[in-house]
Scaffold this active site. Structure first.
Site, PDB file in Angstrom:
ATOM      1  N   HIS A  62     -13.757  34.024  59.510  1.00 56.76           N
ATOM      2  CA  HIS A  62     -14.458  33.385  60.619  1.00 56.76           C
ATOM      3  C   HIS A  62     -14.973  32.010  60.217  1.00 56.76           C
ATOM      4  CE1 HIS A  62     -15.380  37.152  63.251  1.00 56.76           C
ATOM      5  NE2 HIS A  62     -14.209  37.269  62.626  1.00 56.76           N
ATOM      6  N   GLU A  64     -17.830  30.384  60.726  1.00 51.30           N
ATOM      7  CA  GLU A  64     -19.178  30.254  60.183  1.00 51.30           C
ATOM      8  C   GLU A  64     -19.224  30.711  58.722  1.00 51.30           C
ATOM      9  OE1 GLU A  64     -19.575  31.309  64.600  1.00 51.30           O
ATOM     10  OE2 GLU A  64     -18.299  31.852  62.919  1.00 51.30           O
ATOM     11  N   CYS A  90     -20.902  36.162  65.691  1.00 50.24           N
ATOM     12  CA  CYS A  90     -20.745  37.608  65.787  1.00 50.24           C
ATOM     13  C   CYS A  90     -21.696  38.285  64.802  1.00 50.24           C
ATOM     14  CB  CYS A  90     -19.296  37.986  65.471  1.00 50.24           C
ATOM     15  SG  CYS A  90     -18.875  37.763  63.712  1.00 50.24           S
ATOM     16  N   CYS A  93     -21.134  37.057  61.142  1.00 50.32           N
ATOM     17  CA  CYS A  93     -21.519  35.663  60.902  1.00 50.32           C
ATOM     18  C   CYS A  93     -23.021  35.463  61.046  1.00 50.32           C
ATOM     19  CB  CYS A  93     -20.758  34.749  61.845  1.00 50.32           C
ATOM     20  SG  CYS A  93     -18.977  34.741  61.548  1.00 50.32           S
TER      21      CYS A  93
END
Length: 211
Positions: A62, A64, A90, A93
């Site tokens: 991801h 982040e 999410c 993250c």
């Protein structure tokens, strides 16, 4: 327009466009110092094809997390740093952000399906740090969601709309989803992608489409 956006948002959108062009989820993130200088960056790579290895090409890749992993924690005080991301983090993250030592989060678009800023304050541990969260950004939310919706419509011919994920998005951010569908029907973003357009051109076009 593009020139009105602070440099962290410009960088995030550039990364999101890179992810889009690599058939990954169009999300970009950067870490800045208190003055807005970009210290680290990342983009979604869960469908990465050109750079396998590590977490790339997996559900852990991801934007982040990549940005936070790229930050040199020995060179800066993380408490003074800020995380910018195109999409509300999410659970994974959000947890990584919380445990990184950063204190300020900016996100451009809500994620009504997996967005987890509401995790803050739900446990003793998650309420002990003075976290500040800013978002969504009304200038950007529509185009961020449109980019995502257009990508899914391009690959799945709008069949995705029956899924719970997109039902939540259509209820929360209908303008972004409908713009994405319209762009897919017109093939507008594919024209930009096929001729290698830069993010600034694409984002200025998207901003011009927001009613």
């Amino acid at each position: 327009m593009w020139s009105d956006l602070p440099s962290p948002w410009q960088a995030c959108l550039e990364l999101a466009w890179q992810a889009y062009c690599d058939d990954c989820i169009p999300i970009g993130a950067v870490v800045t110092d208190s003055g807005g200088r970009i210290l680290a960056s990342g983009r979604n790579r869960i469908f990465e094809k050109t750079k396998p290895g590590g977490v790339n090409g997996t559900a852990l890749a991801h934007a982040e997390v990549e940005a936070l992993r790229g930050l040199d924690l020995d060179a800066v005080d993380p408490h003074t740093c800020l995380l910018y991301t195109t999409t509300e983090p999410c659970p994974m993250c959000m947890g990584a952000f919380y445990m990184s030592g950063l204190r300020t989060l900016h996100y451009a678009a809500r994620d009504p399906y997996a967005g987890s800023t509401n995790m803050l304050g739900t446990t003793w541990y998650l309420r002990r740090k003075p976290i500040m969260v800013f978002g969504p950004d009304p200038r950007l939310e529509t185009i961020v969601v449109a980019l995502f919706a257009e990508q899914d419509a391009h690959f799945h011919n709008e069949k995705f709309l029956v899924e719970p994920f997109w039902k939540m998005y259509r209820e929360a951010i209908p303008g972004g989803v409908e713009l994405g569908l319209d762009l897919a029907r017109r093939g507008a973003l594919q024209v930009f992608r096929n001729r290698g357009a830069v993010a600034q051109e694409v984002m200025e076009f998207l901003l011009s489409q927001v009613k």
